[in-house]
Scaffold this motif. Structure first.
Motif, short mmCIF file in Angstrom:
data_model
loop_
_atom_site.label_atom_id
_atom_site.label_comp_id
_atom_site.label_asym_id
_atom_site.label_seq_id
_atom_site.Cartn_x
_atom_site.Cartn_y
_atom_site.Cartn_z
N GLY A 10 0.85 -1.19 0.00
CA GLY A 10 0.00 0.00 0.00
C GLY A 10 0.89 1.25 0.00
N MET A 11 0.26 2.42 0.08
CA MET A 11 1.02 3.68 -0.02
C MET A 11 1.98 3.87 1.15
N GLY A 12 1.54 3.50 2.36
CA GLY A 12 2.42 3.64 3.53
C GLY A 12 3.62 2.72 3.40
N TYR A 30 6.50 -7.69 0.43
CA TYR A 30 5.69 -8.90 0.20
C TYR A 30 4.23 -8.50 0.16
N GLU A 31 3.62 -8.66 -0.99
CA GLU A 31 2.23 -8.20 -1.22
C GLU A 31 1.38 -9.42 -1.60
N ARG A 32 0.27 -9.58 -0.91
CA ARG A 32 -0.56 -10.76 -1.19
C ARG A 32 -1.32 -10.64 -2.50
N ALA A 39 -5.53 0.33 -1.45
CA ALA A 39 -6.81 1.00 -1.65
C ALA A 39 -6.83 1.89 -2.89
N VAL A 40 -5.66 2.29 -3.37
CA VAL A 40 -5.60 3.26 -4.48
C VAL A 40 -5.74 2.49 -5.80
N GLY A 41 -6.98 2.14 -6.11
CA GLY A 41 -7.25 1.30 -7.28
C GLY A 41 -7.91 2.08 -8.40
N GLY A 251 1.58 -11.74 -4.89
CA GLY A 251 1.00 -13.06 -4.62
C GLY A 251 1.64 -13.72 -3.41
N ALA A 252 2.19 -12.90 -2.52
CA ALA A 252 2.90 -13.43 -1.34
C ALA A 252 2.19 -12.95 -0.08
N GLU A 253 1.26 -13.76 0.40
CA GLU A 253 0.53 -13.37 1.62
C GLU A 253 1.36 -13.69 2.86
N VAL A 254 1.48 -12.70 3.72
CA VAL A 254 2.23 -12.92 4.96
C VAL A 254 1.26 -13.39 6.04
N ARG A 255 1.65 -14.46 6.72
CA ARG A 255 0.77 -14.99 7.76
C ARG A 255 1.20 -14.52 9.14
N ALA A 283 2.88 -3.07 7.29
CA ALA A 283 2.13 -1.93 6.75
C ALA A 283 0.74 -2.37 6.31
N VAL A 284 0.14 -3.26 7.09
CA VAL A 284 -1.23 -3.73 6.84
C VAL A 284 -1.98 -3.68 8.17
N ASP A 285 -3.29 -3.89 8.12
CA ASP A 285 -4.05 -3.98 9.36
C ASP A 285 -3.51 -5.17 10.16
N GLN A 288 -5.11 -8.85 11.07
CA GLN A 288 -5.29 -10.03 10.21
C GLN A 288 -4.14 -11.02 10.33
N LEU A 289 -3.04 -10.63 10.96
CA LEU A 289 -1.92 -11.56 11.13
C LEU A 289 -2.19 -12.43 12.34
N SER A 290 -1.71 -13.68 12.30
CA SER A 290 -1.85 -14.47 13.52
C SER A 290 -0.83 -13.90 14.49
N ASP A 398 -15.29 -5.43 -1.40
CA ASP A 398 -14.27 -5.14 -2.43
C ASP A 398 -13.07 -4.44 -1.80
N VAL A 399 -13.34 -3.56 -0.82
CA VAL A 399 -12.22 -2.87 -0.15
C VAL A 399 -11.41 -3.88 0.65
N GLU A 400 -12.12 -4.81 1.29
CA GLU A 400 -11.40 -5.85 2.05
C GLU A 400 -10.50 -6.66 1.11
N GLY A 444 -2.07 7.44 11.33
CA GLY A 444 -3.40 7.07 10.87
C GLY A 444 -3.57 7.03 9.36
N GLY A 445 -4.85 6.90 8.96
CA GLY A 445 -5.18 6.64 7.57
C GLY A 445 -5.39 7.88 6.73
N GLY A 446 -5.57 7.64 5.45
CA GLY A 446 -5.65 8.71 4.46
C GLY A 446 -4.31 8.81 3.76
C1 FAD Z 1 -12.95 3.49 -0.90
C2 FAD Z 1 -11.85 4.27 -0.24
C3 FAD Z 1 -11.88 5.64 -0.30
C4 FAD Z 1 -10.85 6.38 0.30
N1 FAD Z 1 -10.88 7.74 0.19
C5 FAD Z 1 -9.85 8.46 0.67
C6 FAD Z 1 -9.77 9.86 0.43
O1 FAD Z 1 -10.65 10.45 -0.19
N2 FAD Z 1 -8.69 10.54 0.90
C7 FAD Z 1 -7.67 9.89 1.54
O2 FAD Z 1 -6.68 10.54 1.91
N3 FAD Z 1 -7.71 8.57 1.78
C8 FAD Z 1 -8.77 7.85 1.37
N4 FAD Z 1 -8.80 6.50 1.56
C9 FAD Z 1 -7.76 5.88 2.42
C10 FAD Z 1 -6.45 5.74 1.70
O3 FAD Z 1 -6.64 5.14 0.44
C11 FAD Z 1 -5.49 4.87 2.53
O4 FAD Z 1 -5.47 5.30 3.87
C12 FAD Z 1 -4.08 5.01 1.97
O5 FAD Z 1 -4.07 4.57 0.62
C13 FAD Z 1 -3.04 4.26 2.80
O6 FAD Z 1 -3.18 2.91 2.71
P1 FAD Z 1 -2.20 1.91 3.49
O7 FAD Z 1 -0.79 2.31 3.36
O8 FAD Z 1 -2.72 1.76 4.88
O9 FAD Z 1 -2.38 0.57 2.68
P2 FAD Z 1 -3.69 -0.17 2.12
O10 FAD Z 1 -4.27 0.64 1.02
O11 FAD Z 1 -4.56 -0.57 3.25
O12 FAD Z 1 -3.03 -1.46 1.46
C14 FAD Z 1 -2.57 -2.55 2.19
C15 FAD Z 1 -1.87 -3.49 1.22
O13 FAD Z 1 -1.36 -4.58 1.96
C16 FAD Z 1 -1.72 -5.80 1.33
N5 FAD Z 1 -1.85 -6.82 2.36
C17 FAD Z 1 -2.80 -6.88 3.31
N6 FAD Z 1 -2.58 -7.94 4.10
C18 FAD Z 1 -1.47 -8.57 3.65
C19 FAD Z 1 -0.76 -9.72 4.06
N7 FAD Z 1 -1.15 -10.46 5.11
N8 FAD Z 1 0.34 -10.08 3.37
C20 FAD Z 1 0.77 -9.34 2.31
N9 FAD Z 1 0.11 -8.25 1.88
C21 FAD Z 1 -0.99 -7.86 2.54
C22 FAD Z 1 -3.04 -5.49 0.63
O14 FAD Z 1 -3.28 -6.41 -0.42
C23 FAD Z 1 -2.79 -4.06 0.15
O15 FAD Z 1 -2.14 -4.03 -1.08
C24 FAD Z 1 -9.81 5.72 0.98
C25 FAD Z 1 -9.78 4.33 1.04
C26 FAD Z 1 -10.79 3.60 0.44
C27 FAD Z 1 -10.75 2.10 0.50
#
Ligand code: FAD
Length: 471
Positions: A10-12, A30-32, A39-41, A251-255, A283-285, A288-290, A398-400, A444-446
């Motif tokens: 993700g972005m972080g 490592y990205e699953r 989220a940036v799709g 395609g590498a999910e971290v457990r 850098a994920v929630d 979800q990790l054990s 879809d977001v999940e 935090g998020g955003g």
């Molecule tokens: C619908 C929507 C609208 C939003 N609107 C805004 C907005 O208007 N303004 C704004 O600033 N922010 C917005 N956000 C939030 C913003 O997109 C996120 O906070 C930002 O992109 C940071 O994301 P992140 O770094 O936490 O990673 P995330 O985007 O949460 O990505 C996590 C990545 O980790 C991967 N991953 C997860 N678990 C595992 C695992 N076990 N092993 C390996 N890989 C794993 C996932 O596949 C994903 O690629 C929005 C988000 C969504 C979903």
């Protein structure tokens, strides 16, 4: 040179990875999923294209800093960034109010609010944002730019918003955001304030007055669009990572995070293989990790788990986008609200005789059905139903799928006040060598906040625990 394993792309995660690689470390992500950005799709169909996550960027300075610190080409050299003006249009149909506010102009905003809400509204609004600026100035460093240390956490439990005191009123607690809106703005103007805060997934009835920093941030630093779609920002950060020789495995999910001799030692992947590392960045929630790598205080159920999801409608419309259309409209209705995005960007439509519109809302009562969202969007886009060619719905599921966050929860930016309930887990953990980044960690998020986690975690790894924060 240390081996650093990053969980998620993700972005972080990518902001952290690029900074660590430029400091000379060997970084592997490592990205699953099959792609970067989380989220940036982007969704494309029949010549239409839509952002499925964030549609605008506030505080572009965070990404400007990332690009300056990690390479020669600036953010503006890598993406086509445009400030949105008017910054936002507010429609309150039940009050008959429809007002567009100019970008980053306090005077212009005041004039527009006076016209829409009556004389004096602009002054009340800007006076409130002036108090929000005081809260921003008082907490900007500990809340956004420094690692969250125990002392700072204590201080950040207090609400820094200097709410207007009513003479003779005995206050047992600081007012909530909803109370601030009611007392300091009142009526429809108060609804406008609470509506802006609600778009972040924050409930004004329980949020502290410090949530006023969010509209302050938007009005002061502006709203920015990346031409070609916000996904281009994720691509630019990904490419910067590749330039710095960050390795990506998709395609590498971290457990699990492996812990040996009391410190982080690598990752266990879902296919059973292990990756050795000197430092791990989660850098994920983390839920979800054990064995989630959280301190007991950080794992409090209230933290993050109650963040709501989003529902998004992608609308393909026939007919040209009117020249007068505003990029972002917030429709505020009693009990429900939606954000309507109408970018003036040829990359989003097959030709000038069509328009791509995105409608999104915090998932909940009044916004859980596509029909409810369409009804709200009609208040912003004239003749919407007649123009509709087709639509797609993106649900919290879809977001999940895109982020891995249970329930498709979207973490809001951290806020001071409310006894620390809206703070996020610190970037360091009780396990040496294990760090937290992305929207689920401090601050935090955003897009901007998650980007800041990159500077904080990279600073902590490169400079050590004494790192005082980004300058
Ligand atoms: C619908 C929507 C609208 C939003 N609107 C805004 C907005 O208007 N303004 C704004 O600033 N922010 C917005 N956000 C939030 C913003 O997109 C996120 O906070 C930002 O992109 C940071 O994301 P992140 O770094 O936490 O990673 P995330 O985007 O949460 O990505 C996590 C990545 O980790 C991967 N991953 C997860 N678990 C595992 C695992 N076990 N092993 C390996 N890989 C794993 C996932 O596949 C994903 O690629 C929005 C988000 C969504 C979903």
């Amino acid at each position: 040179m240390a081996r650093i394993a990053v969980i998620g792309a993700g972005m972080g995660a990518m902001a952290t990875a690029a900074r660590l690689a430029v400091a000379g470390h060997q970084v592997a992500v490592y990205e699953r999923g099959a792609t970067y950005g989380g989220a940036v799709g982007r969704y494309e169909r029949e010549g239409f294209a839509f952002d499925t996550g964030p549609g605008l960027l506030h505080l572009p300075a965070v990404y400007r800093d990332l690009f300056v610190k990690t390479g020669k080409r600036s953010l503006e050299d890598c993406v086509d960034l445009a400030q949105v003006d008017p910054a936002v249009r507010h429609v309150l149909p039940h009050h008959g109010i429809d007002v567009a506010l100019p970008g980053a102009s306090h005077g212009g905003v005041a004039g527009a609010l006076d016209t829409a809400f009556g004389q004096g509204a602009g002054e009340r609004w800007n006076a409130l944002l002036g108090r929000a600026r005081d809260a921003w100035d008082a907490t900007r460093r500990p809340l956004l730019e420094e690692p969250l240390r125990d002392g700072a956490r204590q201080a950040l439990c207090e609400d820094p918003y200097p709410a207007l005191r009513r003479a003779g009123l005995f206050r047992r607690r600081p007012p909530t955001l909803a109370e601030v809106a009611d007392r300091e703005l009142g009526g429809a103007l108060g609804e406008l304030l609470t509506g802006v805060v609600r778009t972040y997934g924050i409930d004004p009835a329980t949020a502290p007055g410090s949530a006023t920093v969010l509209p302050y941030m938007e009005q002061t630093f502006g709203s920015w669009y990346v031409r070609g779609g916000m996904r281009a920002l994720a691509t630019a950060v990904y490419e910067r990572c590749l330039e710095r020789k960050v390795a990506f495995t998709f395609g590498a999910e971290v457990r699990e995070v492996l812990v040996r001799d009391g410190r982080a030692a690598g990752l266990l992947l879902a296919d059973g293989s292990e990756v050795a590392a000197d430092h791990v960045v989660c850098a994920v929630d983390p839920r979800q990790l054990s064995a989630p790598p959280l301190r007991p205080a950080d794992a409090a159920p209230a933290r993050g788990s109650q963040a709501p999801g989003r529902i998004t409608l992608l609308l393909a419309l026939r007919g040209a986008r009117p020249a007068t259309a505003v990029h972002r409209t917030l429709v505020h209705a009693p009990g429900a609200q939606a954000t309507v995005l109408r970018p003036d960007d040829p990359a989003t439509r097959p030709d000038a005789e069509h328009e791509a519109v995105t409608v999104s809302a915090v998932y909940g009562p009044g916004t859980s059905e596509p029909g409810e969202l369409l009804e709200l969007a009609e208040k912003a886009v004239q003749g919407l139903r007649e123009r509709l060619l087709w639509h797609e719905v993106r649900t919290p599921a879809d977001v999940e799928a895109a982020t891995g966050a249970p329930g498709g929860a979207v973490p809001p930016p951290a806020l001071a006040g409310a006894g620390g309930r809206l703070l996020r887990p610190a970037n360091t953990t009780d396990v040496p060598g294990l760090y937290l980044a992305g929207g689920w960690a401090h601050p935090g998020g955003g897009l901007p906040h998650a980007g800041m986690t990159g500077a904080l975690v990279a600073g902590l790894i490169v400079e050590g625990a004494e790192f005082r924060g980004s300058q």
